[in-house]
Each structure stands twice: as structure tokens, then as C-alpha cells.
Write a protein that holds these residues in place. Structure first.
Motif, PDB file in Angstrom:
ATOM      1  N   ASP A  66       6.602  -2.325  -3.238  1.00  0.00           N
ATOM      2  CA  ASP A  66       5.869  -1.810  -4.404  1.00  0.00           C
ATOM      3  C   ASP A  66       5.365  -0.391  -4.142  1.00  0.00           C
ATOM      4  N   ASN A  83       8.280   2.006  -4.327  1.00  0.00           N
ATOM      5  CA  ASN A  83       8.658   2.246  -5.722  1.00  0.00           C
ATOM      6  C   ASN A  83       7.706   3.246  -6.382  1.00  0.00           C
ATOM      7  N   LYS A  84       6.406   3.079  -6.122  1.00  0.00           N
ATOM      8  CA  LYS A  84       5.414   3.974  -6.715  1.00  0.00           C
ATOM      9  C   LYS A  84       5.569   5.397  -6.187  1.00  0.00           C
TER      10      LYS A  84
END
Length: 295
Positions: A274, A277-278
Motif C-alpha cells: 500500500d 502504491n501511494k
């Protein structure tokens, strides 16, 4: 009995034609061995086997690997790494690797010259000062390196995620800017906006596994010749069986890098994904696939 050995030109140049001939004739090569990459048994009389010569500051070790795991090659490491790997191999009960004295003093990796320090954080995370941090900056950065598995296009890939603890200035600069990503892009790392596929291979760079442990990320020497350490673990880092299996399957490791504050210390691989991805969505992520080296 003759051995099914691959002896590259650069290995032959280091050990000499006479020793290479003895190896190929089976006079000085082991029959059975533990592959220095995947750590499973091999037999040089029955299957193609690569000779991998690791050269330290004073000594050199000739190791053996399945030809499907590693090509025959020469890799420069520090003397401490080399001796640690020899002790680890000896502790497994495997047939000892062959040791040589280096024919001439080898140029130590740049990080050894600059006397970097490292702090062990966990079995899967380590910190090491990047080369750029040798210049005066308000806060001296170290690199946090975390290993994990990343799912891309339905397959698990071994990954290293690198994030400094402070901004990294360009060598020679006294400013307070952060040039960590631009410096890596100049080296060939690819900016990412999403994690949609495997990044391209960055030739000349590699990830060094020694005795099944993570030791260093190697980069091309600025003076030519053998690679030198870009990042080096203060102590060898344990990796999971799944990570090592994925590395041996793909014969490469994905390295992701982001500036300070972009990733953080994530306790689980899903949280790490995550964060990646950010960072990619925010334009703060670069990556490349680095070939695998091992002892």
C-alpha cells in the motif's frame, strides 16, 4: 573424473590456466556441493556447474553453483563478508569452498573507504549510509532497507525497499535539497507512477546473496572493473525461505527506492505494498530489477 564445470574467462584470468585445467579434469573440484545460490545439493559430475570466484581484500573463495542458478563470474566483496560466508558454509556441513590468496590487493568498496556505519534493525531490515551522505549535510542520512515479496502480474517477486532517514544531497552540494531520486534516475532507475508490472533490468547492478543471506547491493565501479557496494549490510540479513525461493526462480530482485517519509516502517507486506502504491501515485518511487549474485 572430468567435471561439467563452466569457468568464465574472468574466473580463469584470476585463478590461472593451470588451476582451471585441474578443475575441469576433476582434480580440485568437489563432486557434490551445496549450491551457493539456492543452497540445495548439486553434483558437478552430473550437471552443469558454475564456478563463482569471490575476491576479498586479502583472500578469494571459489564457490560452486548450479549453472541454472548463477553464471560463472567474479564478484568483489569485503574481507569480512567473505570470511563470514565461509564460516556460514562450513557450519552447514557442506564440502568447503576453495580459498586462494588474492594475487594483488583489491580496491575496497567505496563504502568501506568512507567508513560507513550500519544499525541492525530486524531480521528483514537494515540501515546503511548512502554514498551521497559522505558530504556535509544538516543531517547525515542512512538507508533503511526492507525485504519483502511483491505481487506483480499474478507472480510473487522478491523486493528490496530502500528509503533514507533524511534528505540525500548531491555530492559536492551544501544545500538542504533532496536529490535521492534524481541521483538514482541518473544511474538508470525507472520512475514509477503505478506498480503495474516488473520494472526493466538495470545491467551492471546486482544483489549479493552470500550463504543464503542478504549482504549487499552492488553497482558498477566508477573506475571500471568489478562492481563495488552501493549498500552493504553491517551484518548479513536473514531473508525468508519464500523470498529466497522467489529470487532463485526469477534470478533477480526488484529494488524500489523512495525519498525520506514516503514509505515508513511497515510491519506487513500488504501494508508495504500500500505504501509503495501511494509513493508511486505521488511520483516518489523509482525501481529496477537487479540480477542476482550469490556465494
Amino acid at each position: 573424473m572430468p567435471r561439467m564445470l563452466d569457468v568464465s574467462d574472468e574466473v580463469r584470468a584470476e585463478i590461472g590456466d593451470e588451476e582451471a585445467a585441474r578443475l575441469l579434469a576433476g582434480e580440485s573440484a568437489p563432486g557434490s556441493y551445496d549450491c551457493t545460490s539456492c543452497r540445495t545439493p548439486g553434483d558437478s559430475a552430473q550437471e552443469r556447474t558454475s564456478t563463482v570466484l569471490f575476491i576479498g581484500d586479502e583472500t578469494a573463495v571459489l564457490a560452486f553453483a548450479h549453472a541454472t542458478c548463477l553464471p560463472s563470474q567474479v564478484v568483489q566483496v569485503t574481507e569480512e563478508q567473505l570470511q563470514g560466508a565461509v564460516r556460514a558454509i562450513g557450519g552447514t556441513g557442506a564440502e568447503p569452498q576453495q580459498q586462494y590468496r588474492s594475487p594483488q590487493p583489491q580496491q575496497p568498496p567505496l563504502q568501506q573507504q568512507q567508513q560507513y556505519e550500519a544499525v541492525q534493525q530486524s531480521p528483514h531490515e537494515s540501515q546503511q549510509q548512502p554514498q551521497q551522505a559522505a558530504n556535509p549535510v544538516p543531517e547525515q542520512a542512512v538507508l533503511g532497507v526492507t525485504s519483502g515479496l511483491v505481487l506483480l502480474q499474478g507472480e510473487l517477486h522478491p523486493a528490496l525497499v530502500v528509503e533514507p532517514t533524511a534528505p540525500v544531497a548531491r555530492p559536492g552540494s551544501l544545500g538542504s535539497g533532496d536529490d535521492f531520486l534524481p541521483l538514482l534516475i541518473e544511474q538508470g532507475f525507472m520512475p514509477l507512477t503505478e506498480l503495474a508490472g516488473v520494472p526493466p533490468v538495470l545491467h551492471g547492478w546486482s544483489v549479493l546473496l552470500a550463504a543464503g543471506q542478504l549482504h549487499a547491493v552492488l553497482q558498477p565501479s566508477p573506475n571500471g572493473g568489478r562492481p563495488v557496494a552501493w549498500w552493504q549490510a553491517h551484518q548479513p540479513l536473514q531473508v525468508t525461505d519464500g523470498w529466497r525461493a522467489a529470487a532463485n526462480k526469477h534470478q533477480q530482485v526488484l529494488m524500489f527506492a523512495a525519498p525520506v517519509g514516503s514509505i515508513g516502517r511497515q510491519p506487513r507486506e500488504d501494508l508495504l505494498r500500500d505504501a509503495l502504491n501511494k509513493a508511486a501515485a505521488n511520483g516518489k518511487l523509482v525501481a529496477s530489477a537487479l540480477p542476482l549474485a550469490g556465494i
